[in-house]
Design a protein around this motif. Sequence first.
Motif, PDB file in Angstrom:
ATOM      1  N   GLY A 131      39.920   1.579  26.809  1.00 22.69           N
ATOM      2  CA  GLY A 131      39.620   2.664  26.154  1.00 22.69           C
ATOM      3  C   GLY A 131      39.160   1.846  24.937  1.00 22.69           C
ATOM      4  N   GLU A 132      39.390   3.533  23.142  1.00 23.53           N
ATOM      5  CA  GLU A 132      39.414   2.196  22.028  1.00 23.53           C
ATOM      6  C   GLU A 132      40.135   1.522  21.638  1.00 23.53           C
ATOM      7  OE1 GLU A 132      36.559   3.682  20.289  1.00 23.53           O
ATOM      8  OE2 GLU A 132      36.060   5.003  22.113  1.00 23.53           O
ATOM      9  N   LEU A 133      39.292   0.263  21.160  1.00 24.51           N
ATOM     10  CA  LEU A 133      40.138  -0.309  20.700  1.00 24.51           C
ATOM     11  C   LEU A 133      41.414  -0.117  20.191  1.00 24.51           C
ATOM     12  CD1 LEU A 133      40.345  -3.485  20.439  1.00 24.51           C
ATOM     13  CD2 LEU A 133      39.208  -3.329  18.370  1.00 24.51           C
ATOM     14  N   GLU A 134      40.892   1.110  19.427  1.00 29.28           N
ATOM     15  CA  GLU A 134      42.139   1.573  17.981  1.00 29.28           C
ATOM     16  C   GLU A 134      43.454   1.739  18.672  1.00 29.28           C
ATOM     17  OE1 GLU A 134      39.280   2.027  18.032  1.00 29.28           O
ATOM     18  OE2 GLU A 134      38.998   0.862  15.981  1.00 29.28           O
ATOM     19  N   MET A 135      43.356   2.381  19.863  1.00 23.75           N
ATOM     20  CA  MET A 135      44.194   2.666  20.841  1.00 23.75           C
ATOM     21  C   MET A 135      45.251   1.789  21.878  1.00 23.75           C
ATOM     22  SD  MET A 135      43.932   5.154  19.562  1.00 23.75           S
ATOM     23  CE  MET A 135      45.545   6.650  21.519  1.00 23.75           C
ATOM     24  N   THR A 136      44.900   0.425  21.401  1.00 27.57           N
ATOM     25  CA  THR A 136      45.234  -0.430  23.181  1.00 27.57           C
ATOM     26  C   THR A 136      46.733  -0.757  21.971  1.00 27.57           C
ATOM     27  OG1 THR A 136      44.525  -2.576  21.260  1.00 27.57           O
ATOM     28  CG2 THR A 136      42.971  -1.918  23.381  1.00 27.57           C
ATOM     29  N   LEU A 188      50.342  -4.006  15.648  1.00 27.78           N
ATOM     30  CA  LEU A 188      49.875  -4.728  14.847  1.00 27.78           C
ATOM     31  C   LEU A 188      49.532  -3.731  13.433  1.00 27.78           C
ATOM     32  CD1 LEU A 188      46.465  -7.186  16.343  1.00 27.78           C
ATOM     33  CD2 LEU A 188      48.930  -8.062  14.858  1.00 27.78           C
ATOM     34  N   ARG A 189      49.271  -2.366  14.033  1.00 28.94           N
ATOM     35  CA  ARG A 189      49.571  -1.465  13.062  1.00 28.94           C
ATOM     36  C   ARG A 189      50.802  -0.442  12.058  1.00 28.94           C
ATOM     37  NH1 ARG A 189      43.243   1.146  13.054  1.00 28.94           N
ATOM     38  NH2 ARG A 189      42.300  -0.260  12.691  1.00 28.94           N
ATOM     39  N   SER A 190      51.044  -0.842  13.606  1.00 27.65           N
ATOM     40  CA  SER A 190      52.730  -0.370  12.770  1.00 27.65           C
ATOM     41  C   SER A 190      53.798  -1.410  11.894  1.00 27.65           C
ATOM     42  CB  SER A 190      53.594  -0.312  14.525  1.00 27.65           C
ATOM     43  OG  SER A 190      54.928  -0.017  14.110  1.00 27.65           O
ATOM     44  N   PRO A 191      54.258  -0.162  11.318  1.00 30.80           N
ATOM     45  CA  PRO A 191      55.116   0.234   9.963  1.00 30.80           C
ATOM     46  C   PRO A 191      55.852  -1.421  10.238  1.00 30.80           C
ATOM     47  CG  PRO A 191      55.035   2.623  10.115  1.00 30.80           C
ATOM     48  CD  PRO A 191      54.427   1.582  11.403  1.00 30.80           C
ATOM     49  N   ARG A 248      39.935 -17.490  22.419  1.00 29.12           N
ATOM     50  CA  ARG A 248      40.322 -16.071  23.233  1.00 29.12           C
ATOM     51  C   ARG A 248      39.721 -14.767  21.953  1.00 29.12           C
ATOM     52  NH1 ARG A 248      40.247 -18.501  27.838  1.00 29.12           N
ATOM     53  NH2 ARG A 248      41.077 -16.898  28.440  1.00 29.12           N
ATOM     54  N   ALA A 249      38.191 -13.983  22.890  1.00 25.16           N
ATOM     55  CA  ALA A 249      38.257 -13.491  21.524  1.00 25.16           C
ATOM     56  C   ALA A 249      39.592 -11.737  21.404  1.00 25.16           C
ATOM     57  CB  ALA A 249      37.246 -12.255  22.716  1.00 25.16           C
ATOM     58  N   TRP A 250      40.842 -11.993  21.720  1.00 23.44           N
ATOM     59  CA  TRP A 250      41.765 -11.435  21.512  1.00 23.44           C
ATOM     60  C   TRP A 250      42.314 -11.893  20.414  1.00 23.44           C
ATOM     61  CZ3 TRP A 250      42.923  -6.415  22.502  1.00 23.44           C
ATOM     62  CH2 TRP A 250      42.557  -5.616  23.408  1.00 23.44           C
ATOM     63  N   CYS A 251      43.033 -13.374  20.379  1.00 23.28           N
ATOM     64  CA  CYS A 251      43.205 -14.021  19.321  1.00 23.28           C
ATOM     65  C   CYS A 251      42.492 -13.626  18.471  1.00 23.28           C
ATOM     66  CB  CYS A 251      43.471 -15.406  19.976  1.00 23.28           C
ATOM     67  SG  CYS A 251      44.969 -15.643  21.586  1.00 23.28           S
ATOM     68  N   VAL A 252      41.416 -13.885  18.281  1.00 22.93           N
ATOM     69  CA  VAL A 252      40.283 -13.949  17.084  1.00 22.93           C
ATOM     70  C   VAL A 252      40.735 -12.185  16.669  1.00 22.93           C
ATOM     71  CG1 VAL A 252      38.309 -13.664  15.854  1.00 22.93           C
ATOM     72  CG2 VAL A 252      38.897 -15.175  17.723  1.00 22.93           C
ATOM     73  N   LEU A 253      41.099 -11.495  16.999  1.00 19.34           N
ATOM     74  CA  LEU A 253      40.824 -10.494  17.342  1.00 19.34           C
ATOM     75  C   LEU A 253      42.487 -10.230  16.199  1.00 19.34           C
ATOM     76  CD1 LEU A 253      41.023  -6.838  16.338  1.00 19.34           C
ATOM     77  CD2 LEU A 253      41.973  -6.662  18.810  1.00 19.34           C
ATOM     78  N   GLU A 254      42.909 -10.320  16.520  1.00 18.79           N
ATOM     79  CA  GLU A 254      44.953 -10.369  16.947  1.00 18.79           C
ATOM     80  C   GLU A 254      44.870 -11.461  15.334  1.00 18.79           C
ATOM     81  OE1 GLU A 254      46.221 -10.271  20.839  1.00 18.79           O
ATOM     82  OE2 GLU A 254      46.597 -12.042  19.817  1.00 18.79           O
ATOM     83  N   ALA A 255      44.311 -11.996  14.582  1.00 13.73           N
ATOM     84  CA  ALA A 255      44.478 -12.671  13.539  1.00 13.73           C
ATOM     85  C   ALA A 255      43.386 -12.424  12.522  1.00 13.73           C
ATOM     86  CB  ALA A 255      43.763 -14.251  13.568  1.00 13.73           C
ATOM     87  N   PHE A 256      42.774 -11.164  12.805  1.00 19.47           N
ATOM     88  CA  PHE A 256      41.694 -10.970  11.458  1.00 19.47           C
ATOM     89  C   PHE A 256      42.398  -9.523  11.786  1.00 19.47           C
ATOM     90  CE2 PHE A 256      38.875  -7.527  10.774  1.00 19.47           C
ATOM     91  CZ  PHE A 256      37.868  -7.894   9.656  1.00 19.47           C
TER      92      PHE A 256
END
Length: 203
Positions: free
Chosen positions: A163-168, A174-177, A195-203
């Motif tokens: 689905g939407e990236l923000e909902m994964t 990562l956005r959790s307090p 790896r695309a996911w790892c780049v996203l996670e680092a970003f």
Amino acid sequence: CGASVAPELLESPSVAEHVALLQAEFPFQAYIEKTEHRGITIGQLQRVFDFAKKHCRAWHDTAPKAYSKTAGQTLSTKIMNLYHLNTWLIMPSTKDRDCAMVELLAVAPQIPKWFISHWWGTAFRQTLRMLGLHHRQRKLAAAAFYWLCTFANNQHRLEELAGELEMTPFVRVLRSPDCTGTVALMDEAATPFTRAWCVLEAF
């Protein structure tokens, strides 16, 4: 792996004796509704590794040669990675309950403080060593929870990733307090950063 005499190779991960052994070792504990609440401790990961170490000489790399440099090889702790572990341990042990591996290890939600960014192809023993170093350096409690996708996601149902990236669940963790930060696990070639996911996670 643990045995001094190599056991007979299993034909596939679905062999009834193998599945029964997994279910006896990792009985179902509880469904945890939110994927982002399926954290895991070093101790729980070590328990999985100890079982795999004892039995992996009966397992082999089922991936085709085009996808794995160890295709067809008998597994050992030296080469056993999360692709192998998912095939031989996680998928067959969670199939009947249609659940995540964490739900065989935890009796209630385990809110992660640390997100793990990694490559499934890293040897699992090396993953544990790196996490152990992080755990010691940060002087964390034994019950410190990490979020590791292989164990947190229901590997039979990955619709949440479509689905939407923000909902994964990745982004929700990562956005959790409650999330203190990301632990990036590297190999010598820094493969996770390819790896695309790892780049996203680092970003």
